[in-house]
Design an enzyme around this catalytic site. Sequence first.
Site, PDB file in Angstrom:
ATOM      1  N   GLU A 133       0.877  -1.171   0.000  1.00 12.00           N
ATOM      2  CA  GLU A 133       0.000   0.000   0.000  1.00 12.00           C
ATOM      3  C   GLU A 133       0.916   1.223   0.000  1.00 12.00           C
ATOM      4  OE1 GLU A 133      -2.688  -0.632   3.304  1.00 12.00           O
ATOM      5  OE2 GLU A 133      -3.136  -2.653   2.590  1.00 12.00           O
ATOM      6  N   HIS A 244      -2.846   4.043   4.787  1.00 11.30           N
ATOM      7  CA  HIS A 244      -2.993   2.755   4.096  1.00 11.30           C
ATOM      8  C   HIS A 244      -3.624   2.972   2.724  1.00 11.30           C
ATOM      9  CE1 HIS A 244      -2.276  -0.206   7.494  1.00 11.30           C
ATOM     10  NE2 HIS A 244      -2.218   0.959   8.109  1.00 11.30           N
ATOM     11  N   GLU A 335      -7.265   5.454   4.874  1.00  6.85           N
ATOM     12  CA  GLU A 335      -7.199   4.668   3.638  1.00  6.85           C
ATOM     13  C   GLU A 335      -7.286   5.676   2.505  1.00  6.85           C
ATOM     14  OE1 GLU A 335      -6.859   1.394   3.589  1.00  6.85           O
ATOM     15  OE2 GLU A 335      -7.379   0.780   5.624  1.00  6.85           O
TER      16      GLU A 335
HETATM   17 ZN   LIG Z   1      -3.298  -1.538   4.974  1.00  2.81          ZN
END
Ligand SMILES: [Zn+2]
Length: 505
Positions: A133, A244, A335
């Site tokens: 990531e 992430h 994220e």
């Molecule tokens: Zn992750």
Amino acid sequence: MFYLGLKQLSLVSPPVFAGVCRCFVGVSRCRSDPRGPQWTGYAAVMSSLLLLLLPLFILTPTTALEFRYHRNGEIEKYLRDISTSNPDIAHVYSIGRSVRGQQLWVLVLSLSPRHHSIGIPEFKYVANMHGNEVLGRVLLLQLIDDLVRGHRNKEAWSVQLLNSTRIHILPTMNPDGFDDAGTHCQFSQGRFNHNGVDLNRNFPDAFAGKRQQGQFVEETQEAEVRAVIGWLRSETFVLSANLHGGALVASYPYDNSNGGSEQVGGASVTPDNDVFVHLAKVYSYNHGSMHRGDSCKDGLSFNDGITNGYQWYALKGGMQDYNYVWAQCLEVTLEVSCCKFPPKDQLPALWTENREALLAFIRQVHLGVKGRVFDSFGVPVQNAVVEVKGRSNICLFRTDKHGEYYRLLLPGNYTFTVTYPGHQVLTETLDVPHGPDRYSALKHDFLLRRAADNSTHYTPTEFSPTPTCNYTLNVEGRCGAVATPTWTGVSAALGLWAALRFLSD
Ligand SMILES: [Zn+2]
């Protein structure tokens, strides 16, 4: 705008600087230039002009960081170059090594890059915990580049941030995983560290007690996780985010639960839930599209682009729960891209989408109240408990080795209770304004009075390196105040864990 590679990245462009110097020392030779007196005069004018412009070449960055995936060695060189070129605001250090022995480099940006300053909160960003990531690595390098150039250009947004905050940036927590990473958007190797361990499942977990029927066994922590735990002990971080990829949402604690009173409507809710929701929304609403909540087109939707971690999916041993429970640092998991390894040509647009969100999130470190606790001798004290009414944290928030406390709170009235051995319990109510606009939380010191019945026995607490859980209180069940009786297992586990740690230290 054009982008150059790392070798050309120095804020003082070496070729330009060298060229100016050569012209400067060559002025006398120009006088006898065979191209004639007109050329000599022109050269002299140009030399003078370049001399006048010299400070601008020194102070103004001439290049921007290239948008691509830099290798681990290139990141190290970049961080070192930034530190060397800007020793007044930048400092590079390592928090430890990965399993394969790669250093985990951190760049800190601040007016006091090498040391903590009283009243200046410590902030951190961590990226690339899952090696495949990778957008977070790019974003954090761009953020460094942006902050440094902004400060050099005396732009208020950067100057005010670095004047008021100490910002630590770890571009890769899992360099070994990155080296092994595939470039598929969702399914590729490289997530784990070299031992095949998911680092976001490898932290000690305060909720694991009941699941293990009270037989709490401290799991072996990986090298990268041990490095982060040591980092949390060396600095009193106030606010943090962990970047992430694979989704577009800001996720906040808890990630886990033991089925106690923290479970509310399918979520696992912290005592600081209002603050966490605010923090997550600051990111999602300052992001180009995260706040819309459905940007990945995968059927998952998140109201406002945020979610409680447990409500999304429960996980044990996560880093954000550890930061909050054990290190009193509020951490959010960001994220930042639907694709875990976005194509290189998308990187400029993805940076544009995230830039203001990254900056706005840092400013939230100035929410709430900060200050010091002084004993009856006027000495700042470590491990004084600073509690806010209605917010019983699993591990009580305590002053650090400087006697400082930081409490992130939304604007409002709050009652504080300060407890310290040998002193009267101090209760004060404070009206807390919104701090980020002023780049400072409300400053308030607590001055303790000696307890009448204990005055002859009191001696200041000896120095201990890190404020962490008060394990004695946990064993006595004090932290059960936040949970139903199921919490007892966790309390016992915390106590046992603490005892094991004590023996191994
Ligand atoms: Zn992750």
